[in-house]
Design a protein around this motif. Structure first.
Motif, PDB file in Angstrom:
ATOM      1  N   UNK A 185      66.945  24.336  74.734  1.00 17.38           N
ATOM      2  CA  UNK A 185      68.062  24.924  75.466  1.00 17.38           C
ATOM      3  C   UNK A 185      68.691  23.869  76.366  1.00 17.38           C
ATOM      4  N   UNK A 186      70.006  23.777  76.332  1.00 19.22           N
ATOM      5  CA  UNK A 186      70.744  23.018  77.343  1.00 19.22           C
ATOM      6  C   UNK A 186      71.588  24.011  78.118  1.00 19.22           C
ATOM      7  N   UNK A 187      71.448  23.978  79.432  1.00 20.34           N
ATOM      8  CA  UNK A 187      72.174  24.940  80.259  1.00 20.34           C
ATOM      9  C   UNK A 187      72.829  24.243  81.440  1.00 20.34           C
ATOM     10  N   UNK A 188      73.834  24.906  81.936  1.00 13.33           N
ATOM     11  CA  UNK A 188      74.494  24.496  83.174  1.00 13.33           C
ATOM     12  C   UNK A 188      74.147  25.519  84.238  1.00 13.33           C
ATOM     13  N   UNK A 189      73.707  25.043  85.383  1.00 15.71           N
ATOM     14  CA  UNK A 189      73.327  25.930  86.479  1.00 15.71           C
ATOM     15  C   UNK A 189      74.215  25.647  87.685  1.00 15.71           C
ATOM     16  N   UNK A 190      74.816  26.692  88.220  1.00 20.66           N
ATOM     17  CA  UNK A 190      75.654  26.567  89.413  1.00 20.66           C
ATOM     18  C   UNK A 190      74.855  26.987  90.638  1.00 20.66           C
ATOM     19  N   UNK A 191      74.875  26.127  91.650  1.00 19.98           N
ATOM     20  CA  UNK A 191      74.174  26.419  92.897  1.00 19.98           C
ATOM     21  C   UNK A 191      75.045  27.264  93.821  1.00 19.98           C
ATOM     22  N   UNK A 192      74.403  27.807  94.851  1.00 17.61           N
ATOM     23  CA  UNK A 192      75.116  28.655  95.808  1.00 17.61           C
ATOM     24  C   UNK A 192      76.175  27.881  96.578  1.00 17.61           C
ATOM     25  N   UNK A 193      75.994  26.552  96.723  1.00 14.28           N
ATOM     26  CA  UNK A 193      76.961  25.755  97.481  1.00 14.28           C
ATOM     27  C   UNK A 193      78.143  25.301  96.634  1.00 14.28           C
ATOM     28  N   UNK A 194      78.191  25.738  95.366  1.00  9.94           N
ATOM     29  CA  UNK A 194      79.310  25.392  94.499  1.00  9.94           C
ATOM     30  C   UNK A 194      79.058  24.198  93.604  1.00  9.94           C
ATOM     31  N   UNK A 195      78.004  23.433  93.863  1.00  9.87           N
ATOM     32  CA  UNK A 195      77.674  22.306  92.997  1.00  9.87           C
ATOM     33  C   UNK A 195      76.962  22.822  91.748  1.00  9.87           C
ATOM     34  N   UNK A 196      76.734  21.929  90.799  1.00 12.28           N
ATOM     35  CA  UNK A 196      76.108  22.353  89.544  1.00 12.28           C
ATOM     36  C   UNK A 196      75.346  21.188  88.933  1.00 12.28           C
ATOM     37  N   UNK A 197      74.437  21.521  88.027  1.00  8.44           N
ATOM     38  CA  UNK A 197      73.693  20.501  87.300  1.00  8.44           C
ATOM     39  C   UNK A 197      73.431  21.003  85.888  1.00  8.44           C
ATOM     40  N   UNK A 198      73.010  20.083  85.034  1.00 10.64           N
ATOM     41  CA  UNK A 198      72.725  20.435  83.644  1.00 10.64           C
ATOM     42  C   UNK A 198      71.333  19.928  83.284  1.00 10.64           C
ATOM     43  N   UNK A 199      70.500  20.809  82.728  1.00 10.18           N
ATOM     44  CA  UNK A 199      69.156  20.461  82.270  1.00 10.18           C
ATOM     45  C   UNK A 199      68.985  20.842  80.805  1.00 10.18           C
ATOM     46  N   UNK A 200      67.959  20.258  80.185  1.00  9.47           N
ATOM     47  CA  UNK A 200      67.529  20.673  78.849  1.00  9.47           C
ATOM     48  C   UNK A 200      66.060  21.069  78.929  1.00  9.47           C
ATOM     49  N   UNK A 201      65.696  22.177  78.274  1.00  8.86           N
ATOM     50  CA  UNK A 201      64.323  22.663  78.306  1.00  8.86           C
ATOM     51  C   UNK A 201      63.830  22.947  76.885  1.00  8.86           C
ATOM     52  N   UNK A 202      62.542  22.654  76.670  1.00 13.97           N
ATOM     53  CA  UNK A 202      61.888  22.908  75.388  1.00 13.97           C
ATOM     54  C   UNK A 202      60.874  24.033  75.578  1.00 13.97           C
ATOM     55  N   UNK A 203      61.019  25.095  74.798  1.00 23.11           N
ATOM     56  CA  UNK A 203      60.160  26.279  74.900  1.00 23.11           C
ATOM     57  C   UNK A 203      59.185  26.337  73.730  1.00 23.11           C
TER      58      UNK A 203
END
Length: 255
Positions: free
Chosen positions: A74-92
């Motif tokens: 999975x590659x996802x984009x996560x938005x933080x409460x302060x308006x910034x964001x980051x992108x991670x990749x996870x293996x399940x």
């Protein structure tokens, strides 16, 4: 959607909604988790160390999801409460409807994407406000001490109050609806400052004499992030002029 994909979506949904009971029910008893900061920690350690971080995360957007049997990337984009964001990749790794292991690979912050969306939202709001002839709506994204160089006198406006008065005067000079659009918008952004240049096109009818206006002009906008919120701090509008007649060329069209 297969069972593995459904399980992965359920995990992110429970994490985002902060439903701890639902989230834990999706993890196997022998669940383990690894990241650049965590070396194969167990379920209890994960819930103690990682679960609380979710309070800073407002929204997950799954951009890519690939599954093969009981495994998934999975590659996802996560938005933080302060308006910034980051992108991670996870293996399940999953088994019997439960998540048994997750490896997370940290990506970088993607503030530029979030910032560009914020700037674009200001531009979209400007278009809507002008079409609605709503000077107050136009001002909501302007800094109080903004400076404007307009195509008309005086040389400059030095506050949002002056800009609002000028905008109200201009918008009230039209009779009926205004057609307004921005063309060839180009945005350049850093962490705290940004600028864009574009062409403005307006069509409308003057209230005093019924003259039809069809005008294009150039503008450059300066933005600054003030207390975490993007504001317009400078606007410079201009039109070229004909060197033979000395008259402003307001009827030029985009080629």
């Amino acid at each position: 959607m297969n069972d593995t994909a459904t399980l992965i979506h359920a995990c992110y949904g429970a994490y985002q909604s902060r439903d701890r009971k639902a989230f834990e029910s999706l993890l196997a008893d022998d669940f383990t988790f690894s990241s650049p900061l965590d070396d194969n920690i167990d379920k209890a350690a994960y819930m103690e160390r990682c679960w609380p971080n979710g309070t800073e995360h407002q929204n997950f957007l799954i951009e890519k999801l690939f599954t093969d049997g009981d495994e998934g990337f999975v590659t996802y984009r996560c938005e933080r409460a302060d308006g910034s964001a980051f992108r991670n990749t996870e293996f399940f790794k999953t088994h019997a409807g439960k998540v048994r292991h997750v490896d997370v690979y940290f990506g970088s912050d993607i503030a530029s994407e979030v910032n560009e969306e914020a700037i674009q939202a200001i531009l979209d709001g400007t278009i809507e406000a002008i079409r609605a002839r709503d000077a107050q709506a136009l001002l909501k994204d302007y800094a109080e001490d903004m400076i404007v160089f307009d195509v008309l006198e005086p040389l400059r406006y030095v506050s949002s109050k002056e800009v609002g008065e000028r905008a109200a005067q201009w918008l009230s000079s039209f009779e009926g609806p205004i057609q307004y659009e921005l063309k060839d918008v180009d945005i350049t952004i850093d962490d705290e400052v940004a600028f864009c240049h574009c062409l403005n096109h307006v069509i409308g009818t003057k209230k005093d004499d019924g003259e039809e206006i069809d005008m294009t002009w150039r503008s450059t906008l300066g933005f600054q992030k003030l207390d975490g919120v993007w504001k317009v701090t400078h606007s410079h509008a201009s039109v070229p002029f004909n060197m033979v007649t000395g008259m402003a060329s307001t009827n030029l069209k985009v080629s």
